[in-house]
Scaffold this motif. Structure first.
Motif, PDB file in Angstrom:
ATOM      1  N   THR A 150       3.237  -2.999   0.727  1.00 43.70           N
ATOM      2  CA  THR A 150       2.301  -3.879   0.492  1.00 43.70           C
ATOM      3  C   THR A 150       2.542  -5.369   0.553  1.00 43.70           C
ATOM      4  O   THR A 150       3.969  -5.592   0.921  1.00 43.70           O
ATOM      5  CB  THR A 150       1.809  -3.481  -1.090  1.00 43.70           C
ATOM      6  N   GLY A 151       1.967  -6.209   0.402  1.00 47.41           N
ATOM      7  CA  GLY A 151       2.426  -7.639   0.557  1.00 47.41           C
ATOM      8  C   GLY A 151       3.101  -8.103  -0.869  1.00 47.41           C
ATOM      9  O   GLY A 151       2.949  -7.419  -1.891  1.00 47.41           O
ATOM     10  N   GLY A 152       3.977  -9.061  -0.386  1.00 46.27           N
ATOM     11  CA  GLY A 152       4.667  -9.656  -1.521  1.00 46.27           C
ATOM     12  C   GLY A 152       4.169 -10.932  -2.362  1.00 46.27           C
ATOM     13  O   GLY A 152       4.648 -11.561  -3.339  1.00 46.27           O
ATOM     14  N   ASP A 153       2.917 -11.297  -2.056  1.00 45.20           N
ATOM     15  CA  ASP A 153       2.177 -12.367  -2.640  1.00 45.20           C
ATOM     16  C   ASP A 153       1.633 -11.940  -3.869  1.00 45.20           C
ATOM     17  O   ASP A 153       1.457 -10.751  -4.441  1.00 45.20           O
ATOM     18  CB  ASP A 153       1.162 -12.806  -1.556  1.00 45.20           C
ATOM     19  N   ALA A 154       1.102 -13.041  -4.622  1.00 45.87           N
ATOM     20  CA  ALA A 154       0.367 -12.555  -5.920  1.00 45.87           C
ATOM     21  C   ALA A 154      -0.824 -11.526  -6.130  1.00 45.87           C
ATOM     22  O   ALA A 154      -0.945 -10.979  -6.860  1.00 45.87           O
ATOM     23  CB  ALA A 154       0.080 -13.836  -6.615  1.00 45.87           C
ATOM     24  N   GLY A 155      -1.316 -11.821  -4.914  1.00 43.80           N
ATOM     25  CA  GLY A 155      -2.588 -11.122  -4.873  1.00 43.80           C
ATOM     26  C   GLY A 155      -2.252  -9.548  -4.693  1.00 43.80           C
ATOM     27  O   GLY A 155      -3.184  -8.689  -5.097  1.00 43.80           O
ATOM     28  N   HIS A 156      -1.049  -9.309  -4.442  1.00 39.38           N
ATOM     29  CA  HIS A 156      -0.611  -7.680  -4.268  1.00 39.38           C
ATOM     30  C   HIS A 156       0.047  -7.330  -5.481  1.00 39.38           C
ATOM     31  O   HIS A 156       0.625  -6.188  -5.364  1.00 39.38           O
ATOM     32  CB  HIS A 156       0.088  -7.556  -2.905  1.00 39.38           C
ATOM     33  N   ALA A 157       0.311  -8.254  -6.294  1.00 40.94           N
ATOM     34  CA  ALA A 157       0.758  -7.689  -7.517  1.00 40.94           C
ATOM     35  C   ALA A 157       0.633  -6.410  -8.096  1.00 40.94           C
ATOM     36  O   ALA A 157       1.514  -5.793  -8.721  1.00 40.94           O
ATOM     37  CB  ALA A 157       1.193  -8.868  -8.514  1.00 40.94           C
ATOM     38  N   PRO A 158      -0.761  -6.364  -8.468  1.00 37.23           N
ATOM     39  CA  PRO A 158      -1.207  -5.201  -8.974  1.00 37.23           C
ATOM     40  C   PRO A 158      -0.683  -3.844  -8.321  1.00 37.23           C
ATOM     41  O   PRO A 158      -0.468  -2.801  -8.769  1.00 37.23           O
ATOM     42  CB  PRO A 158      -2.802  -5.064  -9.047  1.00 37.23           C
TER      43      PRO A 158
END
Length: 70
Positions: A40-48
């Motif tokens: 998954t991504g490391g950005d805030a949008g992928h935090a969940p």
């Protein structure tokens, strides 16, 4: 490898993603697989997503992946 796990944002935080992943992991284990991988991504949008993966027992594996636009 789990390819795509997604839960509508209006329904996140209710354990749906965890249940989907646990189901897939049980199926994989029953099929004789011994390792599961997710990305998954490391950005805030992928935090969940990162939270869900860690909640069900996935551990972060540090890796350097490089890309170059041609």
């Amino acid at each position: 490898m789990l390819d795509m796990v997604a839960v509508d944002p209006d329904f996140q935080g209710r354990g749906i993603g965890s249940a989907l992943i646990e189901f897939a992991l049980a199926w994989m284990k029953d099929a004789g697989m011994s390792i599961a991988m997710v990305e998954t991504g490391g950005d805030a949008g992928h935090a969940p997503a990162r939270h869900t993966y860690e909640k069900v027992g996935f551990e972060l594996f540090p890796v350097a992946r490089y890309f170059k636009k041609l």
